[in-house]
Design a protein around this motif. Structure first.
Motif, PDB file in Angstrom:
ATOM      1  N   GLU A 198      69.426  72.042 -28.934  1.00 37.63           N
ATOM      2  CA  GLU A 198      68.163  71.333 -29.126  1.00 37.63           C
ATOM      3  C   GLU A 198      68.224  69.937 -28.502  1.00 37.63           C
ATOM      4  O   GLU A 198      67.282  69.507 -27.816  1.00 37.63           O
ATOM      5  N   LYS A 199      69.320  69.235 -28.735  1.00 40.20           N
ATOM      6  CA  LYS A 199      69.485  67.888 -28.199  1.00 40.20           C
ATOM      7  C   LYS A 199      69.473  67.899 -26.676  1.00 40.20           C
ATOM      8  O   LYS A 199      68.859  67.026 -26.033  1.00 40.20           O
ATOM      9  N   GLU A 200      70.124  68.885 -26.076  1.00 43.49           N
ATOM     10  CA  GLU A 200      70.189  68.958 -24.613  1.00 43.49           C
ATOM     11  C   GLU A 200      68.847  69.338 -24.000  1.00 43.49           C
ATOM     12  O   GLU A 200      68.515  68.899 -22.895  1.00 43.49           O
ATOM     13  N   CYS A 223      70.865  84.597 -29.629  1.00 44.38           N
ATOM     14  CA  CYS A 223      70.049  83.440 -29.252  1.00 44.38           C
ATOM     15  C   CYS A 223      69.362  82.892 -30.501  1.00 44.38           C
ATOM     16  O   CYS A 223      68.607  83.602 -31.171  1.00 44.38           O
ATOM     17  N   ARG A 224      69.634  81.613 -30.807  1.00 44.71           N
ATOM     18  CA  ARG A 224      69.230  81.034 -32.093  1.00 44.71           C
ATOM     19  C   ARG A 224      67.876  80.334 -32.051  1.00 44.71           C
ATOM     20  O   ARG A 224      67.315  80.035 -33.096  1.00 44.71           O
ATOM     21  N   ILE A 225      67.376  80.009 -30.855  1.00 45.21           N
ATOM     22  CA  ILE A 225      66.071  79.354 -30.738  1.00 45.21           C
ATOM     23  C   ILE A 225      65.056  80.366 -30.218  1.00 45.21           C
ATOM     24  O   ILE A 225      65.247  80.959 -29.150  1.00 45.21           O
ATOM     25  N   THR A 226      63.988  80.586 -30.974  1.00 49.43           N
ATOM     26  CA  THR A 226      62.921  81.481 -30.551  1.00 49.43           C
ATOM     27  C   THR A 226      61.833  80.698 -29.819  1.00 49.43           C
ATOM     28  O   THR A 226      61.832  79.460 -29.811  1.00 49.43           O
ATOM     29  N   ARG A 227      60.909  81.405 -29.225  1.00 49.84           N
ATOM     30  CA  ARG A 227      59.772  80.730 -28.597  1.00 49.84           C
ATOM     31  C   ARG A 227      59.013  79.890 -29.623  1.00 49.84           C
ATOM     32  O   ARG A 227      58.586  78.777 -29.336  1.00 49.84           O
ATOM     33  N   LYS A 228      58.839  80.441 -30.806  1.00 49.70           N
ATOM     34  CA  LYS A 228      58.130  79.713 -31.865  1.00 49.70           C
ATOM     35  C   LYS A 228      58.892  78.455 -32.250  1.00 49.70           C
ATOM     36  O   LYS A 228      58.295  77.381 -32.421  1.00 49.70           O
ATOM     37  N   ASP A 229      60.213  78.568 -32.388  1.00 50.51           N
ATOM     38  CA  ASP A 229      61.042  77.400 -32.716  1.00 50.51           C
ATOM     39  C   ASP A 229      60.910  76.330 -31.646  1.00 50.51           C
ATOM     40  O   ASP A 229      60.775  75.132 -31.948  1.00 50.51           O
ATOM     41  N   LEU A 230      60.995  76.755 -30.376  1.00 47.43           N
ATOM     42  CA  LEU A 230      60.939  75.796 -29.275  1.00 47.43           C
ATOM     43  C   LEU A 230      59.592  75.092 -29.239  1.00 47.43           C
ATOM     44  O   LEU A 230      59.526  73.866 -29.063  1.00 47.43           O
ATOM     45  N   ALA A 231      58.514  75.851 -29.394  1.00 43.97           N
ATOM     46  CA  ALA A 231      57.183  75.249 -29.370  1.00 43.97           C
ATOM     47  C   ALA A 231      57.038  74.195 -30.465  1.00 43.97           C
ATOM     48  O   ALA A 231      56.467  73.113 -30.243  1.00 43.97           O
ATOM     49  N   ALA A 232      57.578  74.480 -31.646  1.00 45.38           N
ATOM     50  CA  ALA A 232      57.495  73.519 -32.755  1.00 45.38           C
ATOM     51  C   ALA A 232      58.302  72.258 -32.447  1.00 45.38           C
ATOM     52  O   ALA A 232      57.855  71.138 -32.712  1.00 45.38           O
ATOM     53  N   MET A 233      59.486  72.433 -31.875  1.00 50.18           N
ATOM     54  CA  MET A 233      60.328  71.280 -31.548  1.00 50.18           C
ATOM     55  C   MET A 233      59.682  70.422 -30.473  1.00 50.18           C
ATOM     56  O   MET A 233      59.688  69.187 -30.558  1.00 50.18           O
ATOM     57  N   LEU A 234      59.111  71.054 -29.454  1.00 50.32           N
ATOM     58  CA  LEU A 234      58.449  70.301 -28.388  1.00 50.32           C
ATOM     59  C   LEU A 234      57.243  69.549 -28.914  1.00 50.32           C
ATOM     60  O   LEU A 234      56.976  68.413 -28.507  1.00 50.32           O
ATOM     61  N   ASN A 235      56.511  70.165 -29.816  1.00 48.95           N
ATOM     62  CA  ASN A 235      55.353  69.490 -30.408  1.00 48.95           C
ATOM     63  C   ASN A 235      55.797  68.270 -31.207  1.00 48.95           C
ATOM     64  O   ASN A 235      55.160  67.201 -31.152  1.00 48.95           O
ATOM     65  N   GLU A 236      56.905  68.402 -31.921  1.00 52.42           N
ATOM     66  CA  GLU A 236      57.432  67.292 -32.718  1.00 52.42           C
ATOM     67  C   GLU A 236      57.820  66.110 -31.845  1.00 52.42           C
ATOM     68  O   GLU A 236      57.691  64.953 -32.255  1.00 52.42           O
ATOM     69  N   THR A 240      55.126  69.011 -25.344  1.00 50.75           N
ATOM     70  CA  THR A 240      54.494  70.305 -25.099  1.00 50.75           C
ATOM     71  C   THR A 240      54.002  70.446 -23.664  1.00 50.75           C
ATOM     72  O   THR A 240      54.152  71.508 -23.035  1.00 50.75           O
ATOM     73  N   GLU A 241      53.435  69.386 -23.114  1.00 46.88           N
ATOM     74  CA  GLU A 241      52.859  69.459 -21.769  1.00 46.88           C
ATOM     75  C   GLU A 241      53.929  69.507 -20.677  1.00 46.88           C
ATOM     76  O   GLU A 241      53.614  69.799 -19.522  1.00 46.88           O
ATOM     77  N   ARG A 242      55.169  69.233 -21.022  1.00 43.65           N
ATOM     78  CA  ARG A 242      56.248  69.231 -20.035  1.00 43.65           C
ATOM     79  C   ARG A 242      56.870  70.606 -19.844  1.00 43.65           C
ATOM     80  O   ARG A 242      57.652  70.812 -18.920  1.00 43.65           O
ATOM     81  N   PHE A 243      56.564  71.544 -20.736  1.00 44.31           N
ATOM     82  CA  PHE A 243      57.219  72.847 -20.746  1.00 44.31           C
ATOM     83  C   PHE A 243      56.213  73.981 -20.581  1.00 44.31           C
ATOM     84  O   PHE A 243      55.061  73.878 -21.002  1.00 44.31           O
ATOM     85  N   LEU A 244      56.690  75.063 -19.998  1.00 36.31           N
ATOM     86  CA  LEU A 244      55.984  76.335 -20.006  1.00 36.31           C
ATOM     87  C   LEU A 244      56.881  77.336 -20.728  1.00 36.31           C
ATOM     88  O   LEU A 244      58.087  77.397 -20.464  1.00 36.31           O
ATOM     89  N   ILE A 245      56.313  78.089 -21.649  1.00 32.03           N
ATOM     90  CA  ILE A 245      57.075  79.071 -22.424  1.00 32.03           C
ATOM     91  C   ILE A 245      56.446  80.447 -22.185  1.00 32.03           C
ATOM     92  O   ILE A 245      55.624  80.905 -22.987  1.00 32.03           O
ATOM     93  N   PRO A 246      56.765  81.108 -21.078  1.00 34.46           N
ATOM     94  CA  PRO A 246      56.103  82.378 -20.764  1.00 34.46           C
ATOM     95  C   PRO A 246      56.536  83.509 -21.678  1.00 34.46           C
ATOM     96  O   PRO A 246      57.694  83.577 -22.115  1.00 34.46           O
TER      97      PRO A 246
END
Length: 263
Positions: A198-200, A223-236, A240-246
């Motif tokens: 997450e930090k990296e 794999c411990r981070i899901t798309r949902k997890d990543l989206a929540a972390m990016l929002n925090e 969000t606008e820097r990433f695409l999660i296809p």
């Protein structure tokens, strides 16, 4: 340039009607071993190949392998080997993987130098590092690829890696338009993470001025981070606008942002 996320690390790059299949894991759902043994009762892959792949697979011109030895079926499994061999798909690889792939009957085109001619431009190998600590010598570390083509956006496929000083320097100096990053934080039952933590992930966003395409998620049991997890972390972190999660099967149209460095 279009990039279609297939599953986990597997994707298809399309440029000027040429399609390149990256790291083909083509096995049916639940037909491969588990990568975690505690708190995991699912065999891999966790999901089937998307219909999109079956619609475009007959149009694949080349393949590109980041690494494939020491049991890395998530980048080239038996089904992928069989498909490449039966369809006589020319496969770009490093010198390290040449003999391994050739012995499996795959038509290979070795990328001999750190920077090699590639389609209308060049491709550069960026060393990858799979983990830290005691697991390091047991892992197959492979490479990432920086693809710079004339009149196309520059694309950095990180491969399987954590964030190293060499990668930090590369990103800062070259600023790829798009980075395909392994954001799933793969981790065995013991040992350090095998992919970006997450930090990296947050640090990579601070180093890059481009767009980060997230993959390596929701397909393997370690794999411990899901798309949902990543989206929540990016929002925090307001990223969000820097990433695409296809999603699997989704195609992204990549726009050129600046003149690529072909050196």
């Amino acid at each position: 340039m279009n990039v279609t996320q297939i599953r986990n690390a597997t994707l298809v790059i399309e440029v000027n009607n040429t399609r390149i299949l990256v790291d083909p894991m083509l096995a049916n759902k639940s037909s491969l071993p588990k990568l975690r043994y505690f708190k995991s009762n699912q065999r891999n892959p966790l999901v089937e190949l998307p219909d999109t792949f079956h619609h475009i697979k007959h149009k694949i011109d080349y393949a590109l392998i980041t690494h494939c030895q020491k049991g890395h079926f998530d980048h080239l499994d038996r089904a992928g080997v069989r498909w490449l061999r039966e369809n006589k798909v020319t496969t770009f690889c490093t010198h390290h993987d040449l003999n391994y792939l050739s012995k499996k009957g795959i038509v290979t085109d070795v990328l001999k130098d750190k920077v090699s001619p590639f389609l209308s431009g060049k491709i550069r190998q960026i060393p990858a590092r799979h983990t830290t600590g005691w697991l390091t010598p047991f892992m197959e570390h492979g490479v990432g690829y920086f693809i710079a083509l004339e009149n196309e956006p520059s694309l950095y496929l990180m491969g399987d890696t954590i964030l190293t000083n060499e990668i930090r320097e590369f990103v800062c100096e070259n600023q790829p338009d798009y980075i395909v990053a392994p954001t799933g934080k793969a981790q065995f039952d013991i040992g350090a993470p095998l992919l970006l933590s997450e930090k990296e992930i947050i640090e990579l966003a601070s180093l890059s001025t481009g767009t980060i395409i997230a993959n390596h998620m929701d397909a393997l049991d370690h794999c411990r981070i899901t798309r949902k997890d990543l989206a929540a972390m990016l929002n925090e972190h307001d990223l969000t606008e820097r990433f695409l999660i296809p999603k699997d099967g989704e195609t992204l149209k990549l726009e050129r942002l600046k003149e690529p460095n072909l050196v």
